[in-house]
Design a protein around this motif. Structure first.
Motif, short mmCIF file in Angstrom:
data_model
loop_
_atom_site.label_atom_id
_atom_site.label_comp_id
_atom_site.label_asym_id
_atom_site.label_seq_id
_atom_site.Cartn_x
_atom_site.Cartn_y
_atom_site.Cartn_z
N VAL A 1 16.71 44.69 47.33
CA VAL A 1 17.69 43.32 46.48
C VAL A 1 17.63 44.04 45.06
N ILE A 2 16.72 45.21 44.27
CA ILE A 2 16.78 45.84 43.67
C ILE A 2 17.58 47.09 43.23
N ALA A 3 17.92 47.38 44.40
CA ALA A 3 18.70 49.11 44.66
C ALA A 3 19.79 48.44 44.64
N SER A 4 19.77 47.60 45.51
CA SER A 4 21.93 47.10 45.49
C SER A 4 22.31 46.22 44.77
N THR A 5 21.26 46.02 43.77
CA THR A 5 21.62 44.92 42.77
C THR A 5 22.92 45.76 41.62
N GLU A 6 22.04 46.83 41.37
CA GLU A 6 21.94 47.73 40.86
C GLU A 6 23.68 48.37 40.87
N ILE A 7 23.64 48.52 42.53
CA ILE A 7 24.81 50.06 43.20
C ILE A 7 25.63 48.58 42.96
N TYR A 8 25.83 47.12 42.67
CA TYR A 8 27.49 46.71 43.09
C TYR A 8 27.44 45.82 41.69
N MET A 9 26.55 46.21 40.54
CA MET A 9 27.49 45.74 39.30
C MET A 9 27.96 46.45 38.72
N PRO A 10 28.44 47.79 39.05
CA PRO A 10 29.94 47.96 38.09
C PRO A 10 31.08 47.63 39.08
N PHE A 11 31.10 47.33 40.18
CA PHE A 11 32.21 45.72 40.90
C PHE A 11 31.93 45.19 40.37
N ALA A 12 30.96 43.90 40.26
CA ALA A 12 30.99 42.94 39.75
C ALA A 12 31.58 42.91 37.85
N ILE A 13 31.24 43.76 37.45
CA ILE A 13 31.65 44.64 35.47
C ILE A 13 33.40 44.04 36.39
N LEU A 14 33.36 44.75 36.80
CA LEU A 14 35.06 45.46 37.16
C LEU A 14 35.83 44.07 36.91
N VAL A 15 35.66 43.56 38.52
CA VAL A 15 36.88 41.91 38.54
C VAL A 15 36.35 41.17 37.75
N MET A 16 34.93 40.83 37.30
CA MET A 16 34.83 39.68 35.82
C MET A 16 36.21 40.12 34.67
N ILE A 17 35.55 41.39 34.51
CA ILE A 17 36.32 41.86 33.04
C ILE A 17 38.26 41.32 32.94
N SER A 18 38.28 41.94 34.75
CA SER A 18 40.07 41.33 34.94
C SER A 18 39.72 39.98 35.32
N GLY A 19 39.06 39.54 35.74
CA GLY A 19 38.98 37.98 35.60
C GLY A 19 39.02 36.55 34.70
N PHE A 20 38.53 37.69 33.56
CA PHE A 20 38.25 36.88 31.94
C PHE A 20 40.10 36.31 31.40
N GLY A 21 40.97 36.51 32.23
CA GLY A 21 41.87 36.55 30.98
C GLY A 21 42.23 35.11 30.15
N ARG A 22 41.64 34.48 31.29
CA ARG A 22 41.75 33.37 30.80
C ARG A 22 41.16 33.15 29.28
N LEU A 23 40.76 33.74 28.84
CA LEU A 23 39.24 33.30 27.89
C LEU A 23 40.00 33.44 26.31
N ASP A 24 40.79 32.78 26.06
CA ASP A 24 41.59 32.89 24.61
C ASP A 24 40.23 32.50 23.44
#
Length: 267
Positions: free
Chosen positions: A131-154
C-alpha cells in the motif's frame, strides 16, 4: 482479438502437465468460483485497490489543489516536479521502496537509532508495504488528473463566499470540494483501476505473501501452465473493471445533478 482469445481459453479444460483440451465447458469457471483461495485473492485485490485509492487521494488532493490555484511564476516547474517520478520506471521505484521499507532499510534504521523500537517493524513482505509503495507510485497520476479536472474551480467564487461571511472550513466544504469533486472521482477511478491490475509492486514488495489477481494470473499462466484458469481470472478482473466503471458513472451523475446542479454551480 487478445480479449476474444482469453474468453475462448476460459471455456477450455486444463489437463495435467499443462495440456489443454479444446472444448466448451463451464467447469473451469465452477472450479475457480468454488475455490475459497481465489475468493481470498479477489478480496485482497479489492482491498488493496480501495486502500491505495483512499491514501493516494488524501495525499494528492492538497498538492493538486495548491498547484491548480497557485499564481506563482514557478507553477510550471512545480507541476513538472510533481510528475517527475513518472520518468522513472515503476520497477526501479519499487526496488527503492524495498530498500526503504526492509528490516535493514532507512525507516527501521532511523526508528531504532532514535529509540522508538528495538526490533525492526515489518513494513515489507506484507500488504502494508504494498500500500505504501503503490500510493507513492500512483500519486503523480492522481495529481495530473485532478489538476486537469479542477477547471470549474473559480477563485472568484471563493472570494464571494468569504465576503458573505463564510469561514475557510465552510468555503472548503461548500465551494471548493463540490467544484473539485469530479476531478477527484476521475483520479480515484484511474488509481483504483491501476492498483487492481498492478503486478510489479505486489510481487516485489509483497515478497510472495500478497496474492492479488495480477500475480495469480501470472502464476497460473507461466508457473503452473494452467491457461484456462488464468483466463477465467482475467475475466474476473475485467468484470471488476466493469463494476468500477458503473459505480464511477453513477457517482459522476450524482455529483453533476445533486451537488453541482444542472449548470455546474454549487447547489
Amino acid at each position: 482479438m487478445p480479449l476474444v482469445w482469453v474468453a475462448r481459453m476460459a471455456f477450455n479444460e486444463p489437463l495435467p502437465g499443462g495440456a489443454i483440451r479444446q472444448t466448451l465447458t463451464l467447469g473451469t469457471f465452477a472450479d475457480v468460483l468454488g475455490d475459497g483461495h481465489y475468493w481470498r485473492v479477489i478480496w485482497q485485490t479489492v482491498e488493496l485497490g480501495v486502500l491505495v485509492t483512499v491514501f493516494t487521494l488524501l495525499l494528492s488532493y492538497p498538492l493538486a489543489l495548491f498547484l491548480a490555484r497557485t499564481t506563482s511564476r514557478w507553477r510550471g516547474l512545480l507541476i513538472a516536479l510533481a510528475v517527475t517520478p513518472l520518468l522513472i520506471s515503476s520497477v526501479a521505484r519499487t526496488f527503492g521502496w524495498m530498500a526503504i521499507l526492509g528490516n535493514q532499510g532507512v525507516v527501521n534504521k532511523t526508528l531504532q537509532s532514535i529509540g522508538v523500537t528495538d526490533t525492526p517493524i515489518q513494513l515489507a513482505n506484507n500488504l502494508t508495504g504494498v500500500v505504501i509503495a503503490s500510493t507513492e507510485i500512483y500519486m503523480p497520476f492522481a495529481i495530473l488528473v485532478m489538476i486537469s479536472g479542477f477547471g470549474r474551480l473559480d477563485p472568484e467564487l471563493e472570494r464571494a463566499a468569504a465576503s458573505l461571511g463564510a469561514g475557510r472550513p465552510a468555503v472548503l466544504r461548500r465551494v471548493v470540494l463540490p467544484l473539485t469533486l469530479p476531478g477527484v472521482l476521475t483520479a480515484g477511478l484511474l488509481v483504483f483501476v491501476l492498483s487492481l491490475s498492478g503486478y510489479v509492486t505486489p510481487r516485489l514488495i509483497g515478497g510472495g505473501r500478497v496474492f492479488v489477481l495480477a500475480t495469480e494470473i501470472y502464476d497460473e499462466a507461466i508457473t503452473s501452465l494452467n491457461w484456462p484458469v488464468a483466463a477465467v481470472l482475467s475475466i474476473v478482473l475485467l468484470v471488476l473493471f466493469g463494476l468500477v466503471i458503473v459505480v464511477y458513472t453513477r457517482l459522476q451523475r450524482f455529483v453533476e445533478r445533486r451537488i453541482l446542479g444542472e449548470r455546474g454551480t454549487p447547489s
